[in-house]
Design a protein around this motif. Structure first.
Motif, PDB file in Angstrom:
ATOM      1  N   LEU A  89       3.921   5.866  -5.609  1.00  0.00           N
ATOM      2  CA  LEU A  89       4.034   5.897  -7.065  1.00  0.00           C
ATOM      3  C   LEU A  89       2.762   6.390  -7.741  1.00  0.00           C
ATOM      4  O   LEU A  89       2.820   7.042  -8.788  1.00  0.00           O
ATOM      5  CB  LEU A  89       4.429   4.512  -7.575  1.00  0.00           C
ATOM      6  CG  LEU A  89       5.828   4.060  -7.132  1.00  0.00           C
ATOM      7  CD1 LEU A  89       6.117   2.637  -7.599  1.00  0.00           C
ATOM      8  CD2 LEU A  89       6.895   5.018  -7.662  1.00  0.00           C
ATOM      9  N   LYS A  90       1.610   6.101  -7.141  1.00  0.00           N
ATOM     10  CA  LYS A  90       0.360   6.611  -7.716  1.00  0.00           C
ATOM     11  C   LYS A  90       0.340   8.134  -7.647  1.00  0.00           C
ATOM     12  O   LYS A  90      -0.139   8.800  -8.577  1.00  0.00           O
ATOM     13  CB  LYS A  90      -0.833   6.030  -6.946  1.00  0.00           C
ATOM     14  CG  LYS A  90      -2.197   6.539  -7.436  1.00  0.00           C
ATOM     15  CD  LYS A  90      -2.508   6.075  -8.849  1.00  0.00           C
ATOM     16  CE  LYS A  90      -3.833   6.637  -9.357  1.00  0.00           C
ATOM     17  NZ  LYS A  90      -4.984   6.279  -8.510  1.00  0.00           N
ATOM     18  N   GLN A  91       0.874   8.702  -6.551  1.00  0.00           N
ATOM     19  CA  GLN A  91       0.933  10.157  -6.469  1.00  0.00           C
ATOM     20  C   GLN A  91       1.809  10.726  -7.578  1.00  0.00           C
ATOM     21  O   GLN A  91       1.396  11.633  -8.302  1.00  0.00           O
ATOM     22  CB  GLN A  91       1.486  10.599  -5.119  1.00  0.00           C
ATOM     23  CG  GLN A  91       1.731  12.113  -5.057  1.00  0.00           C
ATOM     24  CD  GLN A  91       2.369  12.563  -3.762  1.00  0.00           C
ATOM     25  OE1 GLN A  91       1.708  12.590  -2.735  1.00  0.00           O
ATOM     26  NE2 GLN A  91       3.654  12.914  -3.805  1.00  0.00           N
ATOM     27  N   GLN A  92       3.022  10.195  -7.719  1.00  0.00           N
ATOM     28  CA  GLN A  92       3.952  10.773  -8.697  1.00  0.00           C
ATOM     29  C   GLN A  92       3.470  10.581 -10.127  1.00  0.00           C
ATOM     30  O   GLN A  92       3.522  11.499 -10.940  1.00  0.00           O
ATOM     31  CB  GLN A  92       5.337  10.152  -8.523  1.00  0.00           C
ATOM     32  CG  GLN A  92       5.964  10.412  -7.164  1.00  0.00           C
ATOM     33  CD  GLN A  92       5.854  11.851  -6.722  1.00  0.00           C
ATOM     34  OE1 GLN A  92       5.372  12.136  -5.633  1.00  0.00           O
ATOM     35  NE2 GLN A  92       6.284  12.769  -7.565  1.00  0.00           N
ATOM     36  N   LEU A  93       2.990   9.400 -10.431  1.00  0.00           N
ATOM     37  CA  LEU A  93       2.480   9.157 -11.781  1.00  0.00           C
ATOM     38  C   LEU A  93       1.178   9.915 -12.019  1.00  0.00           C
ATOM     39  O   LEU A  93       0.908  10.353 -13.140  1.00  0.00           O
ATOM     40  CB  LEU A  93       2.277   7.657 -11.993  1.00  0.00           C
ATOM     41  CG  LEU A  93       3.576   6.866 -12.166  1.00  0.00           C
ATOM     42  CD1 LEU A  93       3.347   5.385 -11.911  1.00  0.00           C
ATOM     43  CD2 LEU A  93       4.155   7.071 -13.546  1.00  0.00           C
ATOM     44  N   GLY A  94       0.371  10.081 -10.971  1.00  0.00           N
ATOM     45  CA  GLY A  94      -0.871  10.834 -11.105  1.00  0.00           C
ATOM     46  C   GLY A  94      -0.623  12.300 -11.371  1.00  0.00           C
ATOM     47  O   GLY A  94      -1.304  12.917 -12.199  1.00  0.00           O
TER      48      GLY A  94
ATOM     49  N   TYR B 283      -2.022   2.968 -16.759  1.00  0.00           N
ATOM     50  CA  TYR B 283      -2.090   1.891 -15.773  1.00  0.00           C
ATOM     51  C   TYR B 283      -1.041   0.803 -16.042  1.00  0.00           C
ATOM     52  O   TYR B 283      -0.603   0.127 -15.109  1.00  0.00           O
ATOM     53  CB  TYR B 283      -3.496   1.303 -15.730  1.00  0.00           C
ATOM     54  CG  TYR B 283      -4.456   2.224 -15.002  1.00  0.00           C
ATOM     55  CD1 TYR B 283      -4.375   2.367 -13.621  1.00  0.00           C
ATOM     56  CD2 TYR B 283      -5.400   2.974 -15.695  1.00  0.00           C
ATOM     57  CE1 TYR B 283      -5.228   3.222 -12.941  1.00  0.00           C
ATOM     58  CE2 TYR B 283      -6.254   3.836 -15.023  1.00  0.00           C
ATOM     59  CZ  TYR B 283      -6.170   3.956 -13.647  1.00  0.00           C
ATOM     60  OH  TYR B 283      -7.001   4.821 -12.975  1.00  0.00           O
ATOM     61  N   LEU B 284      -0.625   0.652 -17.284  1.00  0.00           N
ATOM     62  CA  LEU B 284       0.484  -0.258 -17.566  1.00  0.00           C
ATOM     63  C   LEU B 284       1.752   0.213 -16.864  1.00  0.00           C
ATOM     64  O   LEU B 284       2.432  -0.572 -16.175  1.00  0.00           O
ATOM     65  CB  LEU B 284       0.719  -0.334 -19.080  1.00  0.00           C
ATOM     66  CG  LEU B 284       1.951  -1.142 -19.529  1.00  0.00           C
ATOM     67  CD1 LEU B 284       1.778  -2.620 -19.194  1.00  0.00           C
ATOM     68  CD2 LEU B 284       2.200  -0.954 -21.030  1.00  0.00           C
ATOM     69  N   ILE B 285       2.071   1.506 -17.032  1.00  0.00           N
ATOM     70  CA  ILE B 285       3.252   2.071 -16.378  1.00  0.00           C
ATOM     71  C   ILE B 285       3.091   2.021 -14.860  1.00  0.00           C
ATOM     72  O   ILE B 285       4.041   1.682 -14.124  1.00  0.00           O
ATOM     73  CB  ILE B 285       3.489   3.518 -16.844  1.00  0.00           C
ATOM     74  CG1 ILE B 285       3.705   3.570 -18.373  1.00  0.00           C
ATOM     75  CG2 ILE B 285       4.674   4.136 -16.111  1.00  0.00           C
ATOM     76  CD1 ILE B 285       4.917   2.842 -18.839  1.00  0.00           C
TER      77      ILE B 285
ATOM     78  N   TRP C 129       0.843  -1.203   0.000  1.00  0.00           N
ATOM     79  CA  TRP C 129       0.000   0.000   0.000  1.00  0.00           C
ATOM     80  C   TRP C 129       0.875   1.249   0.000  1.00  0.00           C
ATOM     81  O   TRP C 129       0.568   2.238  -0.666  1.00  0.00           O
ATOM     82  CB  TRP C 129      -0.920  -0.016   1.210  1.00  0.00           C
ATOM     83  CG  TRP C 129      -2.119   0.889   1.080  1.00  0.00           C
ATOM     84  CD1 TRP C 129      -2.463   1.656   0.003  1.00  0.00           C
ATOM     85  CD2 TRP C 129      -3.134   1.120   2.064  1.00  0.00           C
ATOM     86  NE1 TRP C 129      -3.633   2.353   0.250  1.00  0.00           N
ATOM     87  CE2 TRP C 129      -4.047   2.036   1.506  1.00  0.00           C
ATOM     88  CE3 TRP C 129      -3.349   0.628   3.347  1.00  0.00           C
ATOM     89  CZ2 TRP C 129      -5.171   2.483   2.213  1.00  0.00           C
ATOM     90  CZ3 TRP C 129      -4.470   1.064   4.042  1.00  0.00           C
ATOM     91  CH2 TRP C 129      -5.372   1.974   3.487  1.00  0.00           C
ATOM     92  N   THR C 130       1.978   1.213   0.743  1.00  0.00           N
ATOM     93  CA  THR C 130       2.908   2.341   0.783  1.00  0.00           C
ATOM     94  C   THR C 130       3.487   2.621  -0.594  1.00  0.00           C
ATOM     95  O   THR C 130       3.499   3.772  -1.062  1.00  0.00           O
ATOM     96  CB  THR C 130       4.052   2.057   1.775  1.00  0.00           C
ATOM     97  OG1 THR C 130       3.511   1.827   3.080  1.00  0.00           O
ATOM     98  CG2 THR C 130       5.028   3.217   1.824  1.00  0.00           C
TER      99      THR C 130
ATOM    100  N   VAL D 270       4.668  -0.145  -9.641  1.00  0.00           N
ATOM    101  CA  VAL D 270       4.279  -0.564  -8.293  1.00  0.00           C
ATOM    102  C   VAL D 270       4.806  -1.968  -8.002  1.00  0.00           C
ATOM    103  O   VAL D 270       5.346  -2.235  -6.919  1.00  0.00           O
ATOM    104  CB  VAL D 270       2.754  -0.501  -8.123  1.00  0.00           C
ATOM    105  CG1 VAL D 270       2.319  -1.189  -6.824  1.00  0.00           C
ATOM    106  CG2 VAL D 270       2.276   0.949  -8.134  1.00  0.00           C
ATOM    107  N   ALA D 271       4.656  -2.877  -8.954  1.00  0.00           N
ATOM    108  CA  ALA D 271       5.115  -4.253  -8.744  1.00  0.00           C
ATOM    109  C   ALA D 271       6.621  -4.289  -8.490  1.00  0.00           C
ATOM    110  O   ALA D 271       7.101  -4.945  -7.558  1.00  0.00           O
ATOM    111  CB  ALA D 271       4.754  -5.110  -9.950  1.00  0.00           C
TER     112      ALA D 271
END
Length: 353
Positions: free
Chosen positions: A134-139, A153-155, A128-129, A160-161
């Protein structure tokens, strides 16, 4: 946090007061990624000329990361909580979500800990961390490179993985044998290779130079952490995404608070700061860093002294693990929607190049 497309001029967010002058600069956000070549340069200099001095003396295990947490990890989480709690209209607006999430945390990490292993809970929080960071930066970057949903979402999921395996490899390395650690490096390396291929595939959709810079900066954020992890510079591997993430968050927080409070302070914190002639820019960072330091350094001792006096018992790490852990999980949850387009927060956010 996510960002929408922008024009050549600063975008006026809905209902930002007319006399507000601050906007979130995408170029400033991009400048934060300079930490990547800096950390890579330090690693190379240490390997070539300093005989591994940095590798030997920088923190290398979770128990040595207290100062790191005080400086980077905890303050922006505390700042997020202060921003939410000090504006009563936000608390009222999100009250139901906060209550439901609090109950869920109590059930999963309180009652659930009786049945779920510590390592399983740790990996869940780690995942979750990484997703949150990464969701913040990519968002944020999404408003600049404007990828199609499938490409974004691919990136995101490749990043994330890979990030999860790097995180686990760093923070659980002492509980892993050599074969398990090598497997983690192999999987993370394969995911990083896939991320590069995905970025090459998606780059044709990015039409601006700034967008391309943002896309590859976010890719390098993951790749550099993986490289530093493999080279056993664990502190630098965590520092790279942590600094970019936390500094990005603070930029949003300060812009929000300036636009909302600089002319007419709307809560007790900024009214008191105005009376003391404290600049709006430093109120939230100062409060969050001081509070984070106090809680991390003295919270457990003070709480144990109180419970020992009142009930004759001590609760191990009630503040640093219990309270701050709750704030962290709530932060991951609330930040997923509080900064979205149309939210109360976004009334006080604008963007510029």
């Amino acid at each position: 946090m996510s960002a929408r497309p922008f024009s050549d001029q600063a975008i006026a967010a809905q209902d930002i007061p007319d006399d507000s002058r601050l906007a979130v600069s995408f170029r400033l956000l991009l400048g934060l990624y300079a930490i990547i070549p800096l950390c890579l340069s330090l690693q190379l200099l240490d390997s070539w000329f300093w005989q591994g001095f940095l590798q030997e003396h920088l923190p290398s295990s979770p128990k040595q990361f207290l100062l790191f947490q005080i400086i980077f990890g905890t303050p922006h989480i505390v700042a997020s909580s202060i921003l939410l709690a000090s504006n009563t209209e936000y608390l009222k607006f999100y009250k139901l979500k906060i209550i439901l999430m609090t109950l869920a945390i109590m059930m999963i990490f309180g009652v659930g800990s009786l049945f779920i292993s510590y390592k399983a809970l740790y990996v869940t929080v780690a995942a979750w961390t990484v997703y949150h960071v990464l969701k913040q930066q990519l968002g944020v970057g999404r408003g600049v490179y404007r990828l199609p949903d499938w490409a974004f979402y691919l990136i995101l999921w490749l990043s994330v993985a890979a990030g999860i395996f790097v995180y686990i490899g760093i923070f659980l390395k002492n509980s892993l044998d050599a074969q398990q650690l090598e497997l983690i490096k192999l999987v993370a390396g394969g995911l990083c290779a896939g991320l590069v291929c995905g970025a090459l595939l998606c780059r044709r959709y990015v039409t601006t130079q700034l967008g391309r810079y943002f896309l590859w900066s976010n890719v390098l954020l993951v790749l550099s952490s993986f490289y530093l992890f493999v080279q056993q510079y664990y502190f630098l591997a965590i520092l790279v995404p942590r600094l970019v993430h936390d500094a990005t968050a603070y930029i949003f927080y300060v812009v929000h608070d300036y636009n909302k409070h600089h002319s007419h302070p709307q809560n007790f914190m900024y009214r008191y700061a105005a009376r003391c002639h404290v600049p709006v820019f430093i109120v939230l960072p100062l409060c969050s860093f001081v509070l984070a330091f106090v809680l991390q350094s003295y919270g457990d001792g003070a709480f144990n002294a109180l419970t020992e006096f009142l009930f004759g018992v001590e609760i191990n790490k009630a503040v640093t693990l219990g309270f701050l852990g709750y704030l962290a999980l709530m932060h991951y949850y609330t930040e997923a929607f509080t900064w979205k387009q149309g939210s109360p927060y976004r009334r006080f956010i604008a963007f510029s190049k």
